[in-house]
Design an enzyme around this catalytic site. Structure first.
Site, short mmCIF file in Angstrom:
data_model
loop_
_atom_site.label_atom_id
_atom_site.label_comp_id
_atom_site.label_asym_id
_atom_site.label_seq_id
_atom_site.Cartn_x
_atom_site.Cartn_y
_atom_site.Cartn_z
N HIS A 1 -2.06 1.07 7.20
CA HIS A 1 -2.39 1.10 5.78
C HIS A 1 -2.12 2.49 5.23
CE1 HIS A 1 -4.15 -0.40 2.15
NE2 HIS A 1 -5.22 0.37 2.19
N CYS B 1 0.82 -1.21 0.00
CA CYS B 1 0.00 0.00 0.00
C CYS B 1 0.86 1.26 0.00
CB CYS B 1 -0.94 -0.01 1.20
SG CYS B 1 -0.11 -0.22 2.80
N ASN C 1 -8.46 4.12 -2.08
CA ASN C 1 -7.81 2.93 -1.55
C ASN C 1 -7.17 2.13 -2.68
OD1 ASN C 1 -7.00 1.03 0.33
ND2 ASN C 1 -9.04 0.57 1.09
#
Length: 299
Positions: A244, A100, A265
Site C-alpha cells: 500500500h 493508492c 491514507n
C-alpha cells in the site's frame, strides 16, 4: 452443489470478523483495534482491491536519485496538518481500485507545491489522470513509486476538478483524457522538476518532511492493519495481505515515548484516526521507511 454453496458463502462473507478482532485484542497491541466503519460488511476481495501486490514494493535503488539534506538536526516533531493547515485537503477514498500509488503521489504533489508557495491553498491534483495516462504502471492493479515519479517529472498531472476520479467505481484504467470532463481543454500539466528518495535514513526523512513537506511512501500490509482504529501501529498478528502506498505528513512521539510517523491514507475518513494513522518510527516497521520519495517543483 453443496461445495459450491459453501464456497459462495465464504466468498461473500465479511472479511473482518469479531473472532479475529478478539484474537488481536488478546495480544495486547499498543494500538486500538476494531472493525472500522469503512470495512463493515466488505468481503476479502473487496478489501484486497484497495491494495497492490507486494512485488510493487521492491526497491530499485537506481531508479530515483538519493536525496540529501543539510546537517542541521530536524525538529523533535512536525505535523503538516498543524503547520500548514491551508495546504492539506480532506482525506479521500480510492474506492474499489488499487490506485493508492496514484493517490499518494498526487497528494504529495499538492502538499509540496503548497509548502513551496506555488499554490496559495490546498489544490487537489488528479489521481485519475495518473491512473489513466501512466502506462508504466498498472492502474487498479498497482504501481511502482519510482515509475509514477518518472511519469510526474516527464508528463505531470492536471487538477481533480478537470479530471475527476472514476476508477474507484469502475475498477478500470479508463482512457487517457485529452480534455477536461466538462469538455474544456486540458490546462497546464503540473510536473515535478525532479524526485529524490530519502529511504532507509529516518533522520533524513524527518528533515525532508520538515523542510520540504509530505513524502510518498509504501509499506507491507498485514491482516491486523485492517483492524486499526487508533494509536501507534506496530505489526502484531496475521499474514501479508499486500502492499500500500500512502502520504507521509509528519512525525512525533506519544506520551509513552513511542516515536511514530503520521500517515495520510486514501481509505476515506471512516477509517483510522479520521483517515490517518500513526506507525512506529525509526525501525522501518513494515517497510514504511524503505522507499520515501519527494518531488520538487518550480512552477
Amino acid at each position: 452443489m453443496k461445495l459450491f454453496l459453501l464456497a459462495a458463502a465464504a466468498f461473500s462473507a465479511p472479511a473482518l470478523t469479531v473472532s479475529e478482532l478478539n484474537h488481536i485484542k488478546s495480544l495486547n497491541p499498543r494500538w486500538k483495534a476494531g472493525i472500522p466503519k469503512r470495512f463493515e460488511g466488505l468481503t476479502k476481495d473487496e478489501i484486497s482491491s484497495l491494495l497492490m501486490p507486494v512485488s510493487f514494493l521492491k526497491r530499485d535503488r537506481a531508479a530515483v536519485p538519493r536525496g540529501t539534506v543539510s546537517a542541521t538536526q530536524a525538529p523533535d516533531s512536525f505535523d503538516f496538518r498543524e503547520e500548514y493547515p491551508h495546504c492539506i485537503p480532506e482525506v479521500v477514498d480510492q474506492g474499489g481500485c488499487g490506485s493508492c500509488w496514484a493517490f499518494s503521489s498526487v497528494a504529495s504533489v499538492g502538499d509540496r507545491r503548497c509548502f513551496a508557495g506555488l499554490d496559495k491553498k490546498a489544490v487537489k491534483y488528479s489521481p485519475q489522470y495518473v491512473v489513466s495516462c501512466d502506462r508504466g504502471d498498472m492502474a487498479c492493479d498497482g504501481g511502482w513509486l519510482p515509475s509514477v515519479w518518472r511519469f510526474l517529472t516527464k508528463t505531470g498531472t492536471t487538477t481533480d476538478e478537470c479530471v475527476p476520479y472514476q476508477s474507484g467505481s469502475t475498477g478500470a484504467r479508463g482512457t487517457c483524457p485529452t480534455k477536461c470532463a466538462d469538455g474544456s481543454d486540458l490546462p497546464h500539466l503540473y510536473k515535478a522538476t525532479k524526485a529524490v528518495d530519502y529511504g532507509l535514513d529516518a533522520p533524513a526523512i524527518m528533515k525532508a518532511l520538515a523542510t520540504g513537506g509530505p513524502l510518498q511512501t509504501a509499506f507491507t500490509v498485514y491482516s491486523d492493519f485492517m483492524y486499526y482504529e487508533s494509536g501507534v501501529y506496530q505489526h502484531t498478528y496475521g499474514r501479508v495481505e499486500g502492499g500500500h502506498a500512502v502520504d507521509m505528513v509528519g512525525y512525533g512521539t506519544d506520551d509513552d515515548g513511542v516515536d511514530y510517523w503520521i500517515i495520510k491514507n486514501s481509505w476515506g475518513p471512516d477509517w483510522g484516526e479520521d483517515g490517518y494513522f500513526r506507525i512506529i518510527r525509526m525501525t522501518n516497521e513494515c517497510g514504511i521507511e524503505e522507499q520515501v520519495i519527494g518531488g520538487f517543483f518550480e512552477n
